[in-house]
Design an enzyme around this catalytic site. Sequence first.
Site, mmCIF file in Angstrom:
data_model
loop_
_atom_site.group_PDB
_atom_site.id
_atom_site.type_symbol
_atom_site.label_atom_id
_atom_site.label_comp_id
_atom_site.label_asym_id
_atom_site.label_seq_id
_atom_site.Cartn_x
_atom_site.Cartn_y
_atom_site.Cartn_z
ATOM 1 N N ALA A 64 -23.670 4.832 -38.082
ATOM 2 C CA ALA A 64 -24.455 5.901 -37.202
ATOM 3 C C ALA A 64 -23.442 6.640 -36.380
ATOM 4 C CB ALA A 64 -25.478 5.201 -36.342
ATOM 5 N N HIS A 73 -19.135 20.641 -17.355
ATOM 6 C CA HIS A 73 -19.506 20.462 -16.010
ATOM 7 C C HIS A 73 -21.065 20.003 -15.876
ATOM 8 C CE1 HIS A 73 -15.843 22.032 -13.806
ATOM 9 N NE2 HIS A 73 -15.720 22.681 -14.819
ATOM 10 N N ASP A 79 -14.582 17.767 -11.372
ATOM 11 C CA ASP A 79 -13.814 19.199 -11.225
ATOM 12 C C ASP A 79 -12.352 19.090 -11.095
ATOM 13 O OD1 ASP A 79 -16.485 20.203 -11.086
ATOM 14 O OD2 ASP A 79 -16.297 20.877 -8.919
ATOM 15 N N HIS A 83 -10.636 24.676 -12.273
ATOM 16 C CA HIS A 83 -12.091 25.115 -12.091
ATOM 17 C C HIS A 83 -12.640 26.437 -11.320
ATOM 18 C CE1 HIS A 83 -16.382 25.254 -12.419
ATOM 19 N NE2 HIS A 83 -16.828 24.541 -11.364
HETATM 20 MN MN MN Z 1 -18.322 21.304 -11.702
#
Ligand code: MN
Length: 263
Positions: A64, A73, A79, A83
């Site tokens: 599988a 995000h 972050d 970003h």
């Molecule tokens: Mn973020």
Amino acid sequence: MNASQILTDVVSALSTGAISVVDLTAPLGPDTPVLYLPPQFGKNTPKFKMHRISEYDSDGPWWAWGWMELGEHTGTHFDAPAHWISGKDAPDNTTDKIPPRNFVAPCNVIDCSMEVRANPDFLLTADGVRAWEAEHGEIEAGSWVLMRSDWYKRNSSTEAFLNADENGPHSPGPSVDCIEYLLTKDVIGWGNECVGTDAGSAASFNPPFPAHHLMLEKSRYGLASLCQLDKLPPKGAILVVAPLKIVNGTGSPVRALALVPRS
Ligand code: MN
């Protein structure tokens, strides 16, 4: 200091339960809340989707497996400095360039759950952080600061988690002076339990979205959609959290784990 002995002691403390591992990660699936931007921005992250390739069937009799549609995000995530526009030229600013040393760090957990229960737009300020330090001790360089709000208890419902009305989203986060103060303490990053690191009202701040703008500008990091911060002590836990090594990644879902000493 005998480093080898320290690691042996950690393993032994994990096996006896003197140190426990707390999972700060939300379930990642089609029901995971994702951010919806105001209409003028057009594009959004689609919801998580798992495409099954086979499941012990004619496409794969013994195996599988699947492939995912997944935002950088989405869910409990990291972050990276790239970003935000303020971090676009910051050193080591994408998920593949961040030094791995930065993925293990102490954390400070500031309990704002009572204030947030009374006011979902609650902002933690620099004064609020200083009052917390007076009680629990100074925030040390290289540590995470995590805002506990118990907001994660809403994460099974996108509507309750985003908590938006005609005036926009209502969710807690840091004030501008809070993030400015934390940068004077040389923290490694800021974490929140909400869909993003900033408050729902942070578009109106100066600068807008300070946890993004100011932290990422300085090559620090963000953590969003954290869970179970109510299971952590104010100080003393170590956070182990690493983004996937996505080439030029601006962020990544993570498995966020805290090592917590038994009190
Ligand atoms: Mn973020």
